[in-house]
Design an enzyme around this catalytic site. Structure first.
Site, PDB file in Angstrom:
ATOM      1  N   ASN A 183      -1.441  -7.763  22.928  1.00 53.16           N
ATOM      2  CA  ASN A 183      -1.550  -6.389  23.407  1.00 53.16           C
ATOM      3  C   ASN A 183      -2.474  -5.598  22.485  1.00 53.16           C
ATOM      4  O   ASN A 183      -2.614  -5.932  21.307  1.00 53.16           O
ATOM      5  CB  ASN A 183      -0.176  -5.706  23.421  1.00 53.16           C
ATOM      6  CG  ASN A 183       0.805  -6.385  24.327  1.00 53.16           C
ATOM      7  OD1 ASN A 183       0.450  -6.899  25.375  1.00 53.16           O
ATOM      8  ND2 ASN A 183       2.062  -6.398  23.928  1.00 53.16           N
ATOM      9  N   HIS A 243      11.009   1.007  19.578  1.00 62.33           N
ATOM     10  CA  HIS A 243      11.306   0.267  20.805  1.00 62.33           C
ATOM     11  C   HIS A 243      11.832  -1.142  20.521  1.00 62.33           C
ATOM     12  O   HIS A 243      11.507  -1.741  19.501  1.00 62.33           O
ATOM     13  CB  HIS A 243      10.044   0.128  21.662  1.00 62.33           C
ATOM     14  CG  HIS A 243       9.412   1.437  22.008  1.00 62.33           C
ATOM     15  ND1 HIS A 243       8.060   1.600  22.097  1.00 62.33           N
ATOM     16  CD2 HIS A 243       9.957   2.642  22.288  1.00 62.33           C
ATOM     17  CE1 HIS A 243       7.782   2.848  22.416  1.00 62.33           C
ATOM     18  NE2 HIS A 243       8.918   3.510  22.541  1.00 62.33           N
ATOM     19  N   ARG A 289     -23.796  -9.758   5.369  1.00 59.86           N
ATOM     20  CA  ARG A 289     -23.779  -9.715   6.835  1.00 59.86           C
ATOM     21  C   ARG A 289     -22.529  -9.056   7.393  1.00 59.86           C
ATOM     22  O   ARG A 289     -22.507  -8.635   8.537  1.00 59.86           O
ATOM     23  CB  ARG A 289     -23.884 -11.135   7.403  1.00 59.86           C
ATOM     24  CG  ARG A 289     -25.135 -11.878   7.001  1.00 59.86           C
ATOM     25  CD  ARG A 289     -25.038 -13.339   7.369  1.00 59.86           C
ATOM     26  NE  ARG A 289     -23.923 -13.953   6.628  1.00 59.86           N
ATOM     27  CZ  ARG A 289     -23.340 -15.100   6.940  1.00 59.86           C
ATOM     28  NH1 ARG A 289     -23.748 -15.777   7.996  1.00 59.86           N
ATOM     29  NH2 ARG A 289     -22.356 -15.575   6.223  1.00 59.86           N
ATOM     30  N   TYR A 305      -1.467  -6.628  18.717  1.00 60.76           N
ATOM     31  CA  TYR A 305      -0.331  -7.438  18.303  1.00 60.76           C
ATOM     32  C   TYR A 305      -0.080  -8.591  19.259  1.00 60.76           C
ATOM     33  O   TYR A 305      -0.374  -8.523  20.433  1.00 60.76           O
ATOM     34  CB  TYR A 305       0.930  -6.592  18.122  1.00 60.76           C
ATOM     35  CG  TYR A 305       1.350  -5.728  19.282  1.00 60.76           C
ATOM     36  CD1 TYR A 305       2.441  -6.071  20.066  1.00 60.76           C
ATOM     37  CD2 TYR A 305       0.697  -4.534  19.561  1.00 60.76           C
ATOM     38  CE1 TYR A 305       2.856  -5.264  21.113  1.00 60.76           C
ATOM     39  CE2 TYR A 305       1.109  -3.717  20.599  1.00 60.76           C
ATOM     40  CZ  TYR A 305       2.190  -4.087  21.372  1.00 60.76           C
ATOM     41  OH  TYR A 305       2.605  -3.285  22.410  1.00 60.76           O
ATOM     42  N   ASP A 343      10.040   8.670  24.677  1.00 61.26           N
ATOM     43  CA  ASP A 343      10.448   8.585  23.272  1.00 61.26           C
ATOM     44  C   ASP A 343      11.139   9.853  22.794  1.00 61.26           C
ATOM     45  O   ASP A 343      12.000   9.806  21.912  1.00 61.26           O
ATOM     46  CB  ASP A 343       9.256   8.262  22.380  1.00 61.26           C
ATOM     47  CG  ASP A 343       8.790   6.821  22.525  1.00 61.26           C
ATOM     48  OD1 ASP A 343       9.465   6.037  23.218  1.00 61.26           O
ATOM     49  OD2 ASP A 343       7.740   6.478  21.952  1.00 61.26           O
ATOM     50  N   LYS A 345       6.842  -9.704  16.873  1.00 66.55           N
ATOM     51  CA  LYS A 345       5.486  -9.161  16.969  1.00 66.55           C
ATOM     52  C   LYS A 345       4.739  -9.348  15.652  1.00 66.55           C
ATOM     53  O   LYS A 345       5.247  -9.008  14.586  1.00 66.55           O
ATOM     54  CB  LYS A 345       5.540  -7.668  17.301  1.00 66.55           C
ATOM     55  CG  LYS A 345       6.174  -7.373  18.636  1.00 66.55           C
ATOM     56  CD  LYS A 345       6.301  -5.875  18.868  1.00 66.55           C
ATOM     57  CE  LYS A 345       6.974  -5.608  20.212  1.00 66.55           C
ATOM     58  NZ  LYS A 345       7.227  -4.188  20.421  1.00 66.55           N
ATOM     59  N   GLU A 392      -9.565 -15.433   9.440  1.00 66.16           N
ATOM     60  CA  GLU A 392      -8.640 -15.882  10.470  1.00 66.16           C
ATOM     61  C   GLU A 392      -7.493 -14.894  10.484  1.00 66.16           C
ATOM     62  O   GLU A 392      -7.008 -14.484   9.433  1.00 66.16           O
ATOM     63  CB  GLU A 392      -8.107 -17.287  10.164  1.00 66.16           C
ATOM     64  CG  GLU A 392      -9.109 -18.378  10.397  1.00 66.16           C
ATOM     65  CD  GLU A 392      -8.512 -19.777  10.242  1.00 66.16           C
ATOM     66  OE1 GLU A 392      -7.265 -19.917  10.272  1.00 66.16           O
ATOM     67  OE2 GLU A 392      -9.292 -20.712  10.098  1.00 66.16           O
ATOM     68  N   HIS A 448      10.822  -1.454  16.789  1.00 69.46           N
ATOM     69  CA  HIS A 448       9.479  -1.377  16.210  1.00 69.46           C
ATOM     70  C   HIS A 448       8.815  -0.072  16.610  1.00 69.46           C
ATOM     71  O   HIS A 448       8.997   0.417  17.732  1.00 69.46           O
ATOM     72  CB  HIS A 448       8.644  -2.568  16.713  1.00 69.46           C
ATOM     73  CG  HIS A 448       7.222  -2.488  16.307  1.00 69.46           C
ATOM     74  ND1 HIS A 448       6.214  -2.173  17.190  1.00 69.46           N
ATOM     75  CD2 HIS A 448       6.631  -2.649  15.097  1.00 69.46           C
ATOM     76  CE1 HIS A 448       5.064  -2.163  16.544  1.00 69.46           C
ATOM     77  NE2 HIS A 448       5.295  -2.443  15.277  1.00 69.46           N
TER      78      HIS A 448
END
Length: 192
Positions: free
Chosen positions: A51, A64, A26, A133, A174, A73, A31, A120
């Protein structure tokens, strides 16, 4: 067998999470986060914001961080593949200025936890990628800082594959980021 295989990296606080995936004809079930299981592994986090972003091949977002409201995160990819990176900006850390990267994809279903006190970023390796995240603090736009993605002092080994540096797609913001040595990063909160 536990629901998660937590793999600690060489950088304190950064870890890869491999969920247990239950598959049959299927499809699959897994989790992606369970507070009790994470606490049992000694990872006591509270997430306050989720996000999601979608990007094309060659998009590089980062590197960042937040100055006064740093975010931890827990990141994963639900479509495609990215190379995800964290750079240790904690001045009191023995791995200050070091980086850790992991390929995250819809196939491998791995997650990466980047703690507070890190810059990150990620590079999209597939034609398209959807990236999701969880964050440990709220985003505050005027609190954001960043460092140059190709800072030679950090030396991130981005897996460009068939991409050339000039093909990378960066935001205008950036493109203006400076190397770590020219960026104030003394934001680490002592109560971590």
């Amino acid at each position: 067998m536990g629901k998660f295989n937590i793999i600690k990296s060489e950088i304190e606080g950064v870890f890869t999470v491999e969920p247990t995936v239950f598959e049959d004809e299927r499809g699959y079930f897994m989790e992606t986060y369970n507070e009790n299981d994470f606490k049992a592994e000694g990872i006591d986090l509270t997430f306050v914001q989720d996000n999601q972003s979608k990007s094309s091949k060659g998009v590089l977002r980062g590197l960042h961080f937040q100055y006064t409201q740093p975010q931890g995160k827990l990141v994963r990819v639900i479509k495609g593949e990215v190379f995800d990176v964290g750079v240790d900006l904690r001045k009191d850390s023995p791995t200050y200025g070091k980086w850790m990267g992991e390929i995250l994809s819809e196939e491998n279903k791995k997650q990466l936890f980047i703690p507070k006190g890190f810059a990150h970023g990620f590079l999209v390796l597939s034609d398209e990628a959807e990236f999701v995240y969880k964050c440990t603090d709220f985003y505050k736009g005027d609190d954001e800082g960043g460092i140059q993605w190709n800072d030679p002092d950090i030396g991130i080994e981005w897996p460009l594959g068939d991409l050339k540096e000039e093909d990378l797609i960066l935001s205008e913001k950036d493109k203006l980021l400076k190397p770590m040595k020219d960026t104030p990063t003394d934001f680490y909160m002592e109560d971590e």
